[in-house]
Enzyme design. Structure first.
Site: not given
Length: 586
Positions: A44, A127, A163
């Site tokens: 990430e 994300k 994540c």
């Protein structure tokens, strides 16, 4: 069924070092290509490092991240690696920062991932789930994505996630099942805390079941201020079987051949909105051919025991703080006690004895064993050992000021702090402070004295754990045929600040075996007075401890940063007002 050779690059980026981080991507992609990889994953926000915090608000930094991504794609192609798809995290934006006056709803900075292929950015993903708890403030910085990106690679439909998307049910993984993908890629900047490795594997298994697909989880490694990342990258099959797992706390290339279901249907286009997300499909027309020979198995590295895990985290966190901030060396006070001994051993393990200076600063109250224990530790570790007696300096103060009691005790601690800071100024060392979490919790420290320093390796370590770490480190050295670094006398003797005749910590504090469980419940577990008493703790002791914790917030606010290893470290995790009249006794 198609087979993909995946390469998970568990690497150590540095926040803000766009060129250096891009160089890591190029170097590790070359290693992956040499291993026959057909798809390469990086963590990430790989290009910018993580977390970037308020750098997100600098439009110049966002622009530099986007430019670095395009340049990286071109450089990979120029390196002869263009045919190899590379997934890399970066900082993007499709609008002004959310804190600006010209902010637009639904637009702003993005925590993003991009697939690079043949010199181009061929697919991106934003994300979806943004954590806003503990050390994370992503809702402050980013706008969530609403589109699941699916890339067809080597005949397999592959979904991209980042994540926190893994840590919450629903969203990208649920949509991935509806999209019929065979593999979900999860790129991570997941900070370490004790036992987190025990949480990750069940979590990845749950998401694999939710998606009905294999999951490739890559995590960064290394230290960033208080945070330390432990790697622990892995691949889990759709049925939850652990296929391969990387070691913790080291950079590692995890290469594994994965048999996956073939994709069905048209490869491109956009799908309808489902569960609040759209599906955007892309196709990579050609990737390197599957290598000949037997299948590659990345192997499974089992996580280490708790004390070893914490020790490696503390060593890595300190090493990266020193090296990434370009300090040549460190200096710390050696009292002969357990805290400074453990901190010194961590420092020696982190950067070697040639870069560690230990200073004994005896006063008239220092016992003979304190001096000899400090000297013994220096001999065991090989660090640069010096002795600077403080009594002449203390006497000079007392000849000019009328002080008594605690003021004299604190004066001694502050003279020691002055000596360490003087050596820092003169020789360029980073000063390490050595107060453990128990002492910080109850304010058992002297501001600008024993609390002075630029970094604290044991800031998030309870006193009882300090002892366990010392015993583990010595036993580990003995197993390796090495000299145990920490003197047994430092481990066995009663702790004392030695600022007055015969002083012991137990004169002021409950025994640490009593104190630490109360502190863990109050600080880490957010238990109130009633909950602590119901857990079996003595009400009078609880009241005393809670008063000490509550009134010491102003001290903690001024303490040095230190490596986070618990679920709730002082600072980023636990944010309480200094001016605060609430007390748990009502």
């Amino acid at each position: 069924m198609p087979t993909l050779r995946l390469a998970l690059c568990q690497v150590n980026p540095t926040v803000g070092d766009l060129a250096g981080n891009a160089g890591l991507v190029r170097a590790w992609t070359r290693r992956a290509a040499d291993a026959g990889a057909q798809l390469v994953l990086f963590p990430e926000l790989m290009l910018t490092g993580y977390p970037v915090e308020d750098l997100v608000f600098r439009r110049s930094f966002v622009a530099a991240s986007r430019a670095a991504l395009r340049r990286l794609a071109a450089d990979l192609a120029a390196d002869g690696l263009g045919d190899l798809p590379v997934l890399v995290g970066y900082l993007d934006a499709d609008g002004p920062p959310q804190v600006s006056s010209d902010a637009e709803p639904g637009r702003g900075a993005r925590n993003a991932a991009a697939v690079l292929h043949r010199g181009e950015v061929v697919a991106t993903y934003f994300k979806h789930h943004l954590p806003n708890y503990g050390v994370f403030d992503e809702d402050r910085y980013f706008v969530p994505g609403d589109t699941l990106t699916v890339v067809r690679v080597g005949g397999v439909d592959v979904a991209l996630t980042i994540c926190e998307d893994l840590w919450q049910a629903g969203g990208p993984f649920a949509v991935a099942r509806q999209a019929g993908v065979g593999l979900v890629l999860s790129i991570n900047g997941s900070p370490y805390e004790l036992d987190k490795d025990d949480v990750r594997l069940p979590l990845v298994r749950r998401r694999a079941a939710e998606a009905g697909a294999a999951v490739a989880y890559v995590n960064m490694v290394g230290g960033q201020d208080e945070l330390v990342y432990d790697g622990d990258s892995m691949i889990v099959a759709a049925d939850g079987t652990l296929l391969t797992r990387a070691p913790q706390f080291v950079e590692h290339l995890l290469v594994h051949d994965l048999e996956l279901p073939a994709a069905a249907g048209a490869p491109g286009g956009a799908g309808a909105l489902t569960d609040g997300m759209r599906v955007a499909r892309h196709e990579i027309p050609a990737i390197p051919a599957a290598p000949a020979g037997p299948a590659v198995d990345g192997g499974i590295i089992e996580p280490v025991a708790d004390e070893a895990e914490v020790w490696h985290a503390l060593v890595l966190g300190l090493r990266d703080y020193i090296d990434k901030n370009r300090f040549p060396s460190v200096v710390l006070g050696l009292s002969g006690g357990i805290d400074s001994a453990v901190a010194a051993a961590i420092a020696v393990d982190a950067v070697g004895p040639d870069r560690v200076v230990g200073v004994s600063m005896p006063s008239q109250h220092s016992s003979e064993h304190s001096r000899t224990d400090a000297e013994d530790l220096a001999k065991r570790t090989g660090l640069d050992y010096r002795v600077e007696p403080i009594q002449p300096m203390v006497d000079t103060f007392l000849a000019n000021m009328s002080l008594s009691g605690v003021a004299v005790e604190n004066l001694q601690a502050r003279v020691r702090g002055v000596i360490l800071m003087a050596l820092s100024n003169q020789e360029g060392h980073l000063v390490l402070t050595t107060g453990n979490k128990s002492e910080l919790a109850v304010g058992y420290s002297t501001l600008y004295g024993d609390s002075v320093g630029g970094y604290n390796p044991v800031k998030d370590v309870w006193k009882t754990l300090v002892w366990r770490l010392a015993k583990w480190r010595n036993a580990d050295a003995a197993r390796r045929g090495q000299t145990p670094p920490i003197p047994e006398n430092s481990i066995g003797k009663p702790p004392s600040a030695e600022l007055s005749p015969g002083q012991l910590d137990s004169d002021t504090l409950p025994d640490y075996d009593v104190l630490d469980p109360i502190l863990i419940g109050y600080v880490d577990g957010d238990l109130g007075r009633d909950g602590l008493v119901e857990s079996g703790h003595d009400p009078a002791v609880v009241d005393k401890v809670l008063r000490m914790v509550d009134t010491a917030e102003y001290k903690r606010r001024q303490s040095a940063p230190g490596t986070k290893i618990s679920m709730k470290a002082f600072g980023r995790d636990r944010r309480l007002p200094i001016t605060n009249r609430w007390r748990e006794d009502g």
